[in-house]
Structure formats: structure tokens, C-alpha cells
Design a protein around this motif. Structure first.
Motif, PDB file in Angstrom:
ATOM      1  N   ARG A   1      -0.260  -2.326  11.239  1.00 53.36           N
ATOM      2  CA  ARG A   1      -0.535  -1.689   9.947  1.00 53.36           C
ATOM      3  C   ARG A   1      -0.741  -0.185  10.130  1.00 53.36           C
ATOM      4  O   ARG A   1      -0.238   0.628   9.357  1.00 53.36           O
ATOM      5  N   ASN A   2      -1.456   0.178  11.184  1.00 52.16           N
ATOM      6  CA  ASN A   2      -1.713   1.590  11.428  1.00 52.16           C
ATOM      7  C   ASN A   2      -0.423   2.339  11.690  1.00 52.16           C
ATOM      8  O   ASN A   2      -0.183   3.410  11.144  1.00 52.16           O
ATOM      9  N   PHE A   3       0.439   1.753  12.471  1.00 51.65           N
ATOM     10  CA  PHE A   3       1.683   2.441  12.824  1.00 51.65           C
ATOM     11  C   PHE A   3       2.639   2.501  11.629  1.00 51.65           C
ATOM     12  O   PHE A   3       3.187   3.548  11.322  1.00 51.65           O
ATOM     13  N   PHE A   4       2.800   1.352  10.943  1.00 56.98           N
ATOM     14  CA  PHE A   4       3.690   1.324   9.776  1.00 56.98           C
ATOM     15  C   PHE A   4       3.216   2.328   8.735  1.00 56.98           C
ATOM     16  O   PHE A   4       4.014   3.011   8.090  1.00 56.98           O
ATOM     17  N   GLY A   5       1.908   2.406   8.566  1.00 56.63           N
ATOM     18  CA  GLY A   5       1.339   3.271   7.536  1.00 56.63           C
ATOM     19  C   GLY A   5       1.625   4.736   7.792  1.00 56.63           C
ATOM     20  O   GLY A   5       1.609   5.550   6.872  1.00 56.63           O
ATOM     21  N   ALA A   6       1.867   5.078   9.062  1.00 57.90           N
ATOM     22  CA  ALA A   6       2.088   6.478   9.409  1.00 57.90           C
ATOM     23  C   ALA A   6       3.541   6.913   9.210  1.00 57.90           C
ATOM     24  O   ALA A   6       3.870   8.083   9.349  1.00 57.90           O
TER      25      ALA A   6
ATOM     26  N   ARG B   1       6.916   8.731   3.852  1.00 60.00           N
ATOM     27  CA  ARG B   1       7.309   8.128   2.587  1.00 60.00           C
ATOM     28  C   ARG B   1       8.794   8.368   2.255  1.00 60.00           C
ATOM     29  O   ARG B   1       9.468   7.463   1.730  1.00 60.00           O
ATOM     30  N   GLU B   2       9.288   9.558   2.604  1.00 62.46           N
ATOM     31  CA  GLU B   2      10.676   9.914   2.236  1.00 62.46           C
ATOM     32  C   GLU B   2      11.666   8.892   2.774  1.00 62.46           C
ATOM     33  O   GLU B   2      12.694   8.595   2.157  1.00 62.46           O
TER      34      GLU B   2
ATOM     35  N   MET C   1       4.814   1.389  -3.203  1.00 59.86           N
ATOM     36  CA  MET C   1       5.781   0.448  -3.768  1.00 59.86           C
ATOM     37  C   MET C   1       5.053  -0.571  -4.628  1.00 59.86           C
ATOM     38  O   MET C   1       4.041  -1.113  -4.237  1.00 59.86           O
ATOM     39  N   ASN C   2       5.593  -0.796  -5.776  1.00 58.35           N
ATOM     40  CA  ASN C   2       5.012  -1.820  -6.625  1.00 58.35           C
ATOM     41  C   ASN C   2       6.128  -2.767  -7.004  1.00 58.35           C
ATOM     42  O   ASN C   2       7.105  -2.367  -7.620  1.00 58.35           O
TER      43      ASN C   2
ATOM     44  N   GLN D   1      -5.270   8.415   4.531  1.00 61.22           N
ATOM     45  CA  GLN D   1      -3.917   8.478   5.090  1.00 61.22           C
ATOM     46  C   GLN D   1      -2.874   8.241   4.004  1.00 61.22           C
ATOM     47  O   GLN D   1      -1.879   8.954   3.917  1.00 61.22           O
ATOM     48  N   GLU D   2      -3.138   7.273   3.139  1.00 63.24           N
ATOM     49  CA  GLU D   2      -2.161   6.942   2.116  1.00 63.24           C
ATOM     50  C   GLU D   2      -2.076   8.024   1.062  1.00 63.24           C
ATOM     51  O   GLU D   2      -1.041   8.213   0.424  1.00 63.24           O
ATOM     52  N   ALA D   3      -3.176   8.740   0.868  1.00 62.65           N
ATOM     53  CA  ALA D   3      -3.189   9.780  -0.152  1.00 62.65           C
ATOM     54  C   ALA D   3      -2.288  10.944   0.245  1.00 62.65           C
ATOM     55  O   ALA D   3      -1.717  11.599  -0.613  1.00 62.65           O
ATOM     56  N   VAL D   4      -2.162  11.194   1.555  1.00 64.66           N
ATOM     57  CA  VAL D   4      -1.411  12.381   1.958  1.00 64.66           C
ATOM     58  C   VAL D   4       0.030  12.107   2.360  1.00 64.66           C
ATOM     59  O   VAL D   4       0.816  13.030   2.457  1.00 64.66           O
ATOM     60  N   ARG D   5       0.407  10.860   2.595  1.00 65.32           N
ATOM     61  CA  ARG D   5       1.743  10.660   3.172  1.00 65.32           C
ATOM     62  C   ARG D   5       2.834  10.796   2.115  1.00 65.32           C
ATOM     63  O   ARG D   5       2.557  10.684   0.927  1.00 65.32           O
TER      64      ARG D   5
END
Lengths: 284, 288, 416
Positions: A165-170, A173-174, B1-2, B284-288
Motif C-alpha cells: 500500500r505504501n509503495f502503490f500510494g507513492a 497520479r498522472e 478513483m471512484n 500523502q494522498e493530499a499532495v500526489r
């Protein structure tokens, strides 16, 4: 000249690294040297003295002979593989799917779920033995390999989900946005993007799950039983030493025999620890 | 993603396994923690009172605190140091294998290995333990490494833990370090940053979340640590830790009530760290 | 002749055909002990056709057995860790009485009593170890002009004389990994039997006297007078605490001898032989009985044994229990391992060496025999607080505090 200066500049790095490695290696080296010495010598003199006089020392293969030629060792190796390989694959598969959902899908209760998963890492598996065994008895799973696969998977999942989860989360987004614009489904994105980009962390997760299961004694004894037919290597090796600890010197050789496979797995997965997987993907 | 309810498809297998093998047994553990040794008499909070007041448990709490600080600091610190430094040397694979090696050793074998390090023999006899051989060679008297309380023996045990677990931190941190794009590091160097500045301003921020994961994992392992203590001293001479008390109460003393209460305490002790983790994930999710 | 053989074979076949079943037994034995036990089961199988599936789980047996039991699939039979834990299983209603199955008159009363809970017998001892022995190297001891001790004062005389000559009289090893401390509990039990007598000993086992009782205190003090004296023990107290029990006697046969006396049970012989393969056990190794202290109580013997109990009552289990109790099974088991048989009909000729035969003879002649007290107490005391207490005491913790700590654990473990 310049190369020399370069070398001098790098000297502290080499020094630190090699010193640490030497400290780490010394205890294991002691075990390795001791595994080739007869028992009475182990009690009479330090293992390093044997290195000092390599020709006066009574080197012996007797410890290894006793370990390797023991009846049922082949079966035990096989059993260890039967237990470890499917467990590792199942755990990683399930953990990757869950970690993907936890990292990239929005739904209510996600953070709570994540917290629960991390919290579950701390559950001592000893506390789960009785309820799980009771369940296995009802489902006729006790004493079977699938039962052990499932149990090890359950115990290994929280940490694996957390790591992945930690790795995937990093991941940026693009990456996903462009994939979805191209019409990819979430599952395609998982298979084509997330997994290939996560090879280093998947490899390290696989190494650890593999070796924890490989080295497990308790879970096998409880769910499979200590019968020779199903016993993995750990059970066979612990049976080498008498119940009062007689012949503990055989453990020196046994430790190396049981270590070989996890070390091979470690070496063979090393090549996935390379820089630039992510960089390449980002450019493309 | 939703995307509607599709996430449950991804989570279902994991939830099923976690439910059967961890959540359901944990609920059972919580229930049993209010019952007597044989799980037949309801005793209220008596097990918890015993867990928080008995002398052996208090010593175990103290030792776990020591483990928490020293063990976590050293495993994560050395893991990070190695992950960064090894990237610069050509013989990386060899050193990594050396540091990783102890992870591949079962704890029973680790007990034997450290026997060759800590063993005590009287000054008159040849030393067969490495540390005492060094001490004697330097003109000292042999020391009972696992006997002398409270610092020597506890630190001697923690050293074994560090020896085993640094490999874990190194492997995970190294995998993350390899994820730093080379261009990022080069760019910082071209801008005139020295190695220390690169480390502080590029490496650390990039590794922050992995460092948090590795630290959390080490903290969890400290709470669960027992095998090293169990094989080497089994908690004698004030070296006991909480998980070893639980193991003994459950497996040898058949006091399921007290063992369950200790397990629940372990679970509660981890909650502050969970909260920190989730906050970090949100950030982390807020900034990515 | 051929006809008789044919009839015999037919009979064997018939019996085998009738008893197609199998039994499972969980044991803690490993190494040579497991091999010896498999010889016993093989002989049983050849005789009856019943398959014995041996499950060896090692030192973790108490936990694994209790887990299996709680989950509802215990083995048919199991080796009990000790009588105290057998009593715990009886209290959970898990074991079957063996009184109607096995002919108990084959055993000395002491061993039957030890497996009795509330008037019913729940297990059989298939072998025993004698604990009240002091081992020595005859050459080394006689070279000092000393001889085996028959009284406590003689033992103290040997101790003091050697110390005065700058030699170390005793080799003591209390380290035993997770079980560290147990060798010290054996010392204290032996002393307790000789200073307080068997009745008070039994009360101590059942916690009818507190750990702070003067008799218990005195036993600890007599133990401490030797083991806490830095000059009396090889390596001093740190040596006693850190040297593994199995390694500790080896120095008696070093040249020059590192120590002269070692108090330990019969099973230590295999450790001595392992550390000094050059020894001729019958000539170079000897023991004398731990001498009496208070003449009133004579020379009681301390021992321990291997106990088998059954969780299920089937024909196969009955047949296997009967076999395990028989002189034939004990002959195989004890002959291979040098353990002492409990069946009185076992031929002394089975023992592998003179020392074992001698120990068996001593055990047979016991006037007073008591089982290892720590094995009879609840595990939280007998395999917990008592072990730790011995280690604390030897490492310098004041005796009153040690005894108060054990007493606190005992209060919790024995219940109100």
C-alpha cells in the motif's frame, strides 16, 4: 591522479560499509567454522583459533553428514517447498489486490480499514491457534497443506498489504490519469502499470514472506502435526537435537542447510533491485 | 478513483482471510481476557490488573521501552545508512547478502550463533566466546554478558535483534532508494549540493513514507519480540519482555486469561502508532 | 515344525487382520530418544499389526498439546511433560484412567502413586532417571587423596579441602536456554528431602507450606553455601549461571581437572561421553549418592520419569499402553538410552553399561523416593518462578526477596 583523489574521497564510504559487513558476518562465520569442527573441540577452544592453525585443526564433515543423511531429509525439503511456494504466491496476489484498492480507490471507511490492517500486524499468532484449529477441524483442513497455506497467508497479509500500500500510494497520479484517458480499466491499470512498476517492492515482499514461512516451526506443528510424512525441514531439523539439548552442535550444520534456499531466493531476486524502473515508465 | 463498488472485489479475498485468521481470533482473545486460566470463570478485569501490577510484568514493560528506543533506532538507522551507501559501491550485492544473512537464520540457530559470541568461561580456561576472548586479550576479566543486569544483558539481547532485523530495513529502504530517479539526484549535485545536502533535501523527503513504514514495522516487532529473549534467557535476570510473558502464560502455564489480556494490551499499545500512520497516508494522498 | 510355523503365521495374520487400526502418539522426544522410541513402536507394530504414528513436537509439547486439546483433536496418546501437567489435563477431563487397562502391579507403588489423581491412575511411567547423584573423575579425586563422601560433612570436607588447596571443588551449570535454572531446583529438592523429610517435602509440593517457610529457606541456604561461594564453583557464580548444564561436567575430565564434583541425574552420562569421547565410561567415570544431611531422614532419592497418558479409549490404545508397560518395551527403550526401567520384571542385563545398571540397582533399593518437586508443581511455579528464583538467588538477590517472589507466583498459580 584524479582517479586516486576520487578513490580517496570515496574511502570513508568503503570503510564504513566494509566494517559493518565484517561485524555482521563475524557471528555467522563463527557458526560456519564451528559446523566443520567436532563437538569436543567446540567446548575446548574458540572457533577463531581453528582459523589460526588450519592444518592442526581436526576439520570434519560429520555434522553435515549427520544432518543431510538423516532419514526423511529429502521428504522434508519437498514439504518445505510445498508449504512455502504456494503460500508466498497466494499472499502476494491477495495483498497486491487489496493494497491497490486501499491506495487508489475512494470509498467510505478506507482509512479505518487501513488502520485495522496495520493494527493486525501486532496480533501474536499464538493467540489465534486454538480458534483457527477448531475451524480447521470443522472444515477437515487440519493436517492438510491447503490449511497451512491459508493460515500462513492470513498471518502474512497485514504486513504485506501495508508494505505494498505504501509503495502503490507513492506512484504519481498522472500515470493513472493518462492510462484511463487511453481507456484502460482499473484492472488493466493494475496489471500493466502498478505491478510492473512495483517489481522491487514485490520482490522484497516475496523474499520476506518466503523466508518467514520457510523458517516457521510453530504453525506447521500445530496445523500439520509433527508427523514425518508432512513435516517441513524445520521440524526435521529440530528433531536432530535431543530433548535435553544433546548434540546441539549439529544445529551448526543444520542452520546452514536450512539457510541455503532462502539465500538462493534472495540472490535470484536481487536483479530486480535496480534503479530507474519508475523513471523509465514516467518518460514513456 | 471512484468507481462504485468494484473496490470490494479487490478487497474481498484479503478481508476474508484477515477475518478468519486474525479478526475472529482476536475477538475471541478479547473475550477470553475476561475469563480465568481455563476460560471457564468470568473474572472481570482481574487479568488486566495482574498484567499491570505484577512485578515481572512491570520489568517487561520497562524492557520493551528500552527495546523500542534502542532497537528501532539502530535497525532503521543502519538500514538507511546501508541503503544509501551501498548504492555507491560495486560490490553492493555481496554486502547486502551479508547483512541479509541473519534474516534467513531461524531463531534457534541464532541462539546457537550468539552462544559462540557471548559464552562465558572462567579466566583460567580458554575462552570459547568471541566477546570474552577480546575482553581477556585486552587484559580484562570475562563478563557474563547475559547475566549482568540491567544494562549489559538487555543490550546484549537487543544487539542480537539488531543483527537480525537490520537486513529487513536495508532491503525495504534500498528498494525505495532505487526508486529515486537518477536525474533528481544528479540535478541536486549539479546545483552544487554536497552529498550531505543531497541526503537531507532529496533522499530523506523521498524516502519519508518508506521510513515511516519501516519504523512502524520495527515498533510492531518490538512489541511482538520474544523468540530471541525466549531462547537466550527466557526472561531471567530481568530481561523479560511482554510477548515472552504472554507466550509463557499461554504455552507453559496454561493461563489463557492472563495471556489473552497481555495480547490485548499489545494491541492497544500499537494504536497511537496507527493514528500517526493514517494521518501520514492522508497527507500523502493530499499532495500526489 | 513347518506346520507350527504356518499356524503361527496364520494367527499373526488373523490378529493383524483384526487390529487394522492405528494409534497416534505425540512425544517431546527427538534425536536418539526419538529413534529409540521408534524401535519400540516398530516392535509393537510387528507384533500386533497396529500402526503407530509418532508425532514429535519437541520442547513445545505443552503448548501444542494443550492447543490440540482445546481445539478438539488431541492425539490418542501423549508423553506428558511432567505429572503436574498431567494433573492439569485430568482437571480438564481430558485423560482416561489406565487402571483397568494396564497391570499396575508391575510397577513400584511410588510410580503408580505419582500418576494418581483423586484415587485414579491416569498414566504409566515407561522409564525413570535417578537424580541424587554426584559424579566424579576417580583418577582426579583419588590423586588429591580424597574419596567419595558418605555424609554431608565429608562432602563439605572435600569441598573445603580442595578450595584450600586453590582448586575448584564443584562444576555447576545452571544454563539451559529457555529452561535455565532447573539444575538448581534439583539441588534444592535433594537438600530439602534430606533436611525436612519427605512429608514436609510433599507439603511444599502442594503449597501447604509457604515458600518463606524456614525449611525451604534452609534448603536454599545450604545450596547457596556451596554454589554462591565464588571459590567453590568453577567460574564462580557467573560461571554457574552462564555455563550450559550439559557442558559443565566436562571440566572434571580435563587435564588438569577444572573441578572435581558434579551433581546431576543419570542422563548426564551421554553429555560427558560427548565432550570426552576418549573416556572409558566404566573405568573413568563414577558417581556416589548425594549424601544424607540430617541423619533422621537418611538417604532419600530424587528422580524423574517419562510418563505416557491416553486421551482416547480404543482397543488399539489399550493394546499399545499394555505393550509400553511391558518388560519387553522397556527393555528396548531403556537398553537403547540408558534410562532406568520402571517395570520391576525388567532384566538388569538390558542396561548398556555398568553405571546405568548400578543406578538402577540404587533406585530399586530406595527406602524413600520422591519425584522432582518442580515437575509436580503448577508450571507457573515449577517451570517458571522456581527456575527464575534459583537464578536470582545465585546471581546475588537476597534470599528473602527471592522466596517472596516465588511465593507471590505460587499464590496466583495454586489458586485460593
Amino acid at each position: 591522479m584524479r582517479r586516486w583523489r576520487q578513490l580517496l574521497k570515496r574511502l570513508p564510504v568503503h570503510l564504513v560499509v566494509i566494517t559493518l559487513a565484517a561485524i555482521w558476518l563475524t557471528p555467522s562465520l563463527g557458526l560456519l567454522v564451528s559446523s566443520f569442527r567436532p563437538r569436543q573441540d567446540l567446548l575446548a577452544s574458540g572457533w577463531w583459533t581453528a582459523l589460526g592453525r588450519p592444518f592442526a585443526t581436526q576439520w570434519t564433515l560429520a555434522n553435515y553428514r549427520q544432518v543431510l543423511l538423516r532419514e526423511g531429509m529429502g521428504r522434508a525439503f519437498l514439504n518445505s517447498f510445498i508449504i512455502t511456494v504456494p503460500t508466498t504466491l497466494i499472499t502476494l496476489g491477495i495483498a497486491a489486490l487489496a493494497a491497490y484498492a486501499l491506495a487508489w480507490m475512494n470509498f467510505r471507511g478506507r482509512q479505518l480499514l487501513l488502520m485495522t490492517v496495520i493494527g493486525l500486524i501486532v496480533i501474536p499468532l499464538q493467540m489465534t491457534l486454538i480458534p483457527v484449529l477448531r475451524m480447521f477441524n470443522a472444515l477437515k483442513l487440519s493436517g492438510t497443506f491447503p490449511g497451512v497455506w491459508l493460515a500462513h497467508t492470513g498471518y502474512g497479509l497485514p504486513l504485506m498489504i501495508y508494505l505494498l500500500r505504501n509503495f502503490f500510494g507513492a506512484l504519481p497520479r498522472e500515470l493513472f490519469e493518462s492510462a484511463f484517458i487511453d481507456g484502460a480499466s482499473p484492472f488493466t491499470a493494475f496489471l500493466r502499470l502498478v505491478l510492473p512498476l512495483s517489481v522491487p517492492v514485490l520482490a522484497s515482499a516475496a523474499i520476506f514472506q518466503f523466508l518467514w514461512v520457510w523458517n516457521d516451526l510453530l504453525v506447521s506443528l500445530v496445523y500439520l502435526g509433527g508427523f514425518a510424512r508432512v513435516a517441513p525441514l524445520t521440524v526435521q531439523l529440530s528433531n536432530l537435537v535431543g530433548s535435553r539439548g544433546q548434540d546441539w552442535h549439529l544445529l551448526t550444520a543444520a542452520a546452514f542447510v536450512s539457510m541455503i534456499v532462502p539465500m538462493i531466493v534472495f540472490f535470484s531476486l536481487q536483479r530486480y533491485f535496480v534503479r530507474g524502473i519508475l523513471a523509465g515508465a514516467l518518460k514513456g | 478513483m471512484n468507481m462504485g463498488r468494484v473496490h470490494w472485489l479487490y478487497l474481498a479475498p484479503a478481508l476474508l482471510m484477515l477475518g478468519l485468521f486474525l479478526i475472529y481470533p482476536t475477538a475471541e482473545t478479547v473475550r477470553l481476557s475476561f475469563y480465568g486460566p481455563r476460560s471457564d470463570v468470568f473474572v472481570g478485569f482481574q487479568n488486566y490488573v495482574q498484567a499491570f501490577t505484577s512485578q515481572p510484568m512491570l520489568i517487561a514493560f520497562r524492557n520493551n521501552l528500552l527495546w523500542l528506543v534502542v532497537f528501532t533506532l539502530f535497525t532503521v538507522g543502519m538500514g538507511l545508512l546501508l541503503a544509501v551507501l551501498l548504492d555507491r559501491v560495486r560490490y553492493e550485492t555481496v554486502i547486502k547478502s551479508v547483512i541479509f544473512l541473519p534474516m534467513a537464520i531461524s531463531y534457534v540457530a541464532a541462539g546457537v550463533i550468539w552462544r559462540f559470541v557471548y559464552t562465558f568461561r572462567p579466566a583460567v580456561a580458554p575462552q570459547i566466546g568471541l566477546l570474552n576472548a577480546i575482553v581477556v586479550a585486552l587484559g580484562g576479566n570475562p563478563i557474563g554478558w547475559l547475566i549482568e543486569r540491567p544494562w549489559v544483558n538487555n543490550l546484549a539481547l537487543i544487539a542480537v535483534g539488531v543483527w537480525v532485523w537490520t537486513g529487513f530495513c536495508m532491503v525495504i529502504l534500498s528498494a525505495a532508494y532505487k526508486g529515486i530517479p537518477k536525474e533528481m539526484l544528479e540535478a541536486a549535485r549539479i546545483d552544487g549540493a554536497n552529498e550531505w545536502q543531497v541526503f537531507l533535501h532529496v533522499t530523506i523527503p523521498f524516502l519519508k513514507s518508506t521510513l515511516a513504514v519501516v519504523t512502524t514495522t520495527m515498533i510492531v516487532f518490538v512489541l511482538k519480540v520474544f523468540d530471541i529473549v525466549y531462547v537466550m534467557t527466557n526472561g531471567a535476570y530481568d530481561t523479560d519482555v511482554i510477548a515472552n510473558r504472554m507466550y509463557n502464560e499461554m504455552f507453559y502455564f496454561y493461563n489463557y486469561g492472563l495471556a489473552s489480556a497481555i495480547a490485548v494490551i499489545l494491541f492497544l499499545a500499537i494504536i497511537p502508532f496507527l493514528v500517526i500512520n493514517v494521518r501520514r497516508f492522508r497527507a500523502q494522498e493530499a499532495v500526489r | 515344525m513347518v506346520k507350527r510355523l504356518a499356524v503361527g503365521l496364520l494367527l499373526v495374520g488373523l490378529v493383524a487382520g483384526l487390529a487394522q487400526g492405528a494409534v497416534t502418539i505425540m512425544v517431546l522426544w527427538s534425536g536418539a530418544e526419538l529413534e529409540a522410541f521408534q524401535k519400540v513402536t516398530a516392535a509393537f507394530q510387528a507384533k500386533t499389526g497396529i500402526t503407530v504414528r509418532v508425532e514429535s513436537v519437541g520442547r513445545e509439547l505443552p503448548g501444542i498439546l494443550a492447543t490440540r486439546l482445546a481445539a478438539g483433536n488431541p492425539p490418542d496418546l501423549a508423553a506428558m511433560p511432567n505429572p503436574g501437567q498431567m494433573a492439569e489435563f485430568v482437571a480438564r477431563g481430558a485423560l482416561i484412567p489406565v487402571g483397568g487397562i494396564v497391570d499396575l502391579t508391575q510397577f513400584p507403588k511410588a510410580f503408580v502413586d505419582l500418576a494418581t489423581v483423586d484415587g485414579k491412575v491416569y498414566g504409566i511411567f515407561i522409564s525413570a532417571d535417578l537424580k541424587s547423584l554426584v559424579w566424579y573423575n576417580p583418577d582426579a579425586l583419588y590423586a588429591e587423596g580424597l574419596a567419595p563422601a558418605h555424609t554431608w560433612n565429608e562432602l563439605l570436607y572435600i569441598t573445603e579441602t580442595l578450595a584450600a588447596r586453590g582448586k575448584t571443588p564443584w562444576a555447576v551449570g545452571l544454563e539451559s536456554g529457555a529452561a535455565s535454572g532447573w539444575p538448581g531446583t534439583d539441588w534444592i529438592e535433594d537438600i530439602m528431602l534430606r533436611t525436612a523429610g519427605p512429608e514436609l517435602y510433599d507439603k511444599w509440593v502442594n503449597h501447604e507450606i509457604p515458600w518463606t517457610h524456614p525449611a525451604v529457606k534452609r534448603a536454599f541456604e545450604l545450596f547457596g553455601a556451596i554454589v554462591r561461594n565464588e571459590a567453590y564453583v568453577y567460574g564462580g557464580t557467573t560461571g554457574a549461571l552462564s555455563i550450559n548444564f550439559g557442558d559443565s561436567p566436562a571440566v572434571l575430565w580435563d587435564k588438569p581437572a577444572g573441578a572435581y564434583l558434579h551433581r546431576q541425574a543419570t542422563f548426564i552420562k551421554s553429555f560427558i561421553a560427548g565432550a570426552h569421547p576418549e573416556l572409558d565410561l566404566d573405568r573413568d567415570v563414577a558417581f556416589f549418592v548425594f549424601p544424607p544431611i540430617d541423619p533422621k531422614w537418611g538417604t532419600p532419592l530424587l528422580g524423574a520419569g517419562d510418563l505416557i497418558s491416553a486421551f482416547r479409549d480404543t482397543l488399539e490404545v489399550r493394546s499399545f499402553l499394555q505393550y509400553l508397560a511391558s518388560p519387553e518395551a522397556q527393555g528396548i527403550w531403556c537398553g537403547a538410552l540408558g534410562k532406568l526401567a520402571t517395570n520391576v520384571n525388567v532384566d538388569p542385563g538390558i542396561y548398556p553399561d555398568k553405571l546405568t545398571a548400578e543406578a538402577a540397582e540404587i533406585l530399586k533399593g530406595a527406602e524413600i523416593f520422591r519425584f522432582d518437586a518442580s515437575d509436580l508443581m503448577p508450571a507457573a511455579v515449577g517451570s517458571g518462578a522456581f527456575w527464575k528464583g534459583v537464578l536470582d538467588y545465585v546471581s546475588g538477590v537476597p534470599l528473602d526477596r527471592v522466596l517472596a517472589d516465588i511465593e507471590a507466583a505460587a499464590r496466583a498459580a495454586y489458586g485460593p
